[in-house]
Every structure is written in C-alpha cells, then in structure tokens.
Design an enzyme around this catalytic site. Structure first.
Site, PDB file in Angstrom:
ATOM      1  N   SER A 182      39.657  14.603  34.324  1.00 22.16           N
ATOM      2  CA  SER A 182      39.150  15.301  33.138  1.00 22.16           C
ATOM      3  C   SER A 182      39.050  14.385  31.922  1.00 22.16           C
ATOM      4  O   SER A 182      38.266  14.666  31.011  1.00 22.16           O
ATOM      5  CB  SER A 182      40.049  16.496  32.808  1.00 22.16           C
ATOM      6  OG  SER A 182      39.941  17.484  33.806  1.00 22.16           O
ATOM      7  N   THR A 220      40.211  17.181  27.805  1.00 25.91           N
ATOM      8  CA  THR A 220      38.863  17.476  27.314  1.00 25.91           C
ATOM      9  C   THR A 220      38.786  17.586  25.798  1.00 25.91           C
ATOM     10  O   THR A 220      37.986  16.870  25.171  1.00 25.91           O
ATOM     11  CB  THR A 220      38.308  18.738  27.987  1.00 25.91           C
ATOM     12  OG1 THR A 220      38.320  18.541  29.404  1.00 25.91           O
ATOM     13  CG2 THR A 220      36.888  19.020  27.531  1.00 25.91           C
TER      14      THR A 220
END
Length: 353
Positions: A76, A129
């Site tokens: 991620s 993120t």
C-alpha cells in the site's frame, strides 16, 4: 437591423463558449481509494446489496496496473505513493522515489496553488495511503515520524485514527497541541467534527485504526466525507483536493473474511454516494474512485447456483483494479492505465504545475 443582430450575437456566442470552457475546468477533486478493492470485491458487494451501488452510477470506467518499482505485487505504501505522486517506488516507501528522494503529491501541489486540501481514512491517518499524500519517509513503519509531517503540510482537514502517533509519543511531544498552536481545531469524536464548518481541522478518532463496521464504526466515513466537503468548500474559493480512503476493505482480504470485505465496501460506497451527489450539485467537481491493489485473490465460483466467495491468498495480488470516474473531466479515465497515470491526469485537469 441585420448588422445590429450580428453585433449582438458575437458577444452572446463568446459568452456561451466561455461558459462551456468554464464548465470543463476541474475545480474540485474527490479522490477515493478503496484499499484492497478489486473487481471481485465490488461484484461481491453488488450481489449482497438489493439496490445498485453508487459506484454503478460512474459515467466512465477504466482499469489500472498496480505493480511497484520493486515487485510485480505492490504494497500500500508504493501504490499509495504512485497514486499520490505519479512516481513508481519500492514497496514500503512513503512519498519517496526509488532513490529515497521526496516526491511531491497532487495534494501538496493543490495546496501550493491555493486550494484547500484534506485526507480521510478509516485506519490511522499515518498509515500508508493517507501518509503518501502528506508525508515523506523511507519506511511506512515510521508512523511517529510520519505524524510530524502533518505539522508541515498545511493541510486543511485530516480525519481518521492515530491518536497514539500524535499524543502518546516516546519523545514527549504532543503534536495535537502543536497543531492547535498553528490554528487547528483538534477533535476526538464525530460530534466534534460536525461542529466544524470552516478553518483547519485535525480529527483523531481512534488510538490507531478506526473500528471496523462490524465493531461499530457506524457512518463515520460518509459523514466525515460530507463534513470535509463543507469545510473545504468554505476554506477556498479556488477549489479543493480531498482524498478519501476506505481503508479496511483490505483487512477483510487479509483475513479472508468475505463479510468484512462486503461490509467495508458498502460503507465506502456510501461515501462514494456523498461524493457523486456533491459533484451533481457543484459543476467543476471530478470524482475518481479506484484502489491501490487487490487483496486476498478473491474469486466467486458457482456453488448450488450461487457465487460463493473464495480466497487464494492472505496477501496482495498483482491483478489490475478498477477506476471509476464521475463529474467534470471524468472522460479522461478510461482504458488501461498505470497507477502513476491517475494523478498526472488529475494534475492536468486541475492545471497544477
């Protein structure tokens, strides 16, 4: 009389052309990332819900490749950095390129251009993120350092978990108090979030990750999205950039838990509905919905005339993921793209340097 009509018609035509040009200009961007959300996860949510998903109202649909610079299967951090900056990097990097040099995100460029900016997550705001849009660090694991980058970001709004990284630090600093000194309102509940309609807000709603839907998170994500849109709209007449992450679809994949996948995706879809409705009411708004990668290798084979969820891994996969677009400029997001293409397209539509 004919001459008069001709003279009058020119400025009217020019005015109409200016209006059309203005309508094509993207002023606001709502960038939504379903962590771990592949096409099968979306399909599973469609099958579980009696009424159509908000995602099904997207006017343009594409696919994106997710590999990182170091692996065919991204994590991620690398995918978040690619989606935020348009640069490939190694797994684990936050806002840095392959050579561990900082790279500027579309959020940072938006702030430089005078736009209001924000991030929302259902995990910690220091997680991979959201961090990729705000921070620069060699490793996603350095969340106490990542929290410090929020102080220098001048971001208008951030909402999610992460109290411990701001307020329970070994170095003795209380970053929430430092943010207050910089003019931020710091909240620790959604009631406090709903009381803020302008200015700068930092909302830390859990020690680390937010609870899951099944654990009682409620409507935090769609409500936070709606409130952030109000704040950002009031903060800058030039427009805004908001990133919204449905963080815990990913956890359902890692746990091989189809119920968690579906519940978290439906919650994310409720936030998508808020974003699409805002775009309907505010011409010049672009909504882009995508994922950082697929998690769990989810499939839906037939058993007794039903599609039954099955997983092939507890990790990520290298499969392409969907891109949904709605509103002004949405037609740019079709075909097969690399994850690095998406922020580049957004920057071009917003005319960011």
């Amino acid at each position: 009389m004919a001459l008069a009509v001709l003279i009058l018609s020119v400025p009217m035509e020019a005015q109409s052309q200016n209006k059309r040009t203005k309508e094509k200009q993207v002023k606001n961007v709502i960038y939504m990332i379903g962590d771990g959300m592949g096409l099968t996860q979306v399909t599973a949510a469609m099958l579980a819900k009696e009424s159509p998903l908000a995602l099904q109202d997207a006017t343009y649909v594409g696919l994106q490749r997710t590999h990182s610079a170091s692996s065919e299967v991204t994590d991620s951090a690398a995918s978040g950095t690619a989606l935020a900056t348009g640069k490939k990097t190694y797994n684990g990097a936050i806002g840095m390129d392959e050579n561990k040099q900082p790279v500027e995100s579309v959020l940072a460029k938006s702030k430089k251009a005078g736009l209001a900016t924000g991030v929302i997550a259902t995990y910690s705001v220091t997680n991979a993120t959201p961090a990729s849009f705000v921070a620069h660090n060699e490793s996603r694991g350095n969340e106490f350092e990542i929290a410090e980058d929020y102080l220098d970001s001048d971001i208008d709004v951030f909402i999610g978990g992460g109290v411990k990284f701001f307020e329970k630090r070994e170095d003795g600093r209380n970053l929430s108090e430092e943010l207050k000194a910089k003019g931020y309102t710091i909240g620790h509940s959604m009631d406090e979030v709903k009381n803020v309609t302008s200015g700068r807000l930092g909302a830390l709603l859990a020690d680390n990750a937010m609870p899951t839907i099944k654990q009682g998170r409620g409507n935090m994500l769609p409500e936070a999205t709606a409130q952030a849109l109000t704040i950002l709209s009031n903060n800058s007449s030039k427009g805004f950039f908001l990133m919204v992450e449905g963080s815990q679809i990913d956890g359902g994949g890692h746990d091989n838990n189809p119920e968690k996948v579906v519940l978290e995706l439906l919650d994310f879809d409720a936030a998508v509905k808020v974003a699409f409705e805002y775009a309907d009411q505010h011409p010049g708004t672009l909504v882009v919905v995508t994922a950082d990668h697929e998690t769990g290798g989810l499939t839906l084979p037939e058993k007794d005339k039903k599609a039954v969820p099955e997983f092939s891994t507890k990790g990520h996969t290298g499969t392409m993921v969907p891109v949904y677009a709605y509103g002004t400029g949405a037609s740019a997001f079709t075909g097969i793209m690399d994850n690095t293409d998406i922020p580049k397209k957004i920057e071009a539509l917003m005319k960011l340097k």
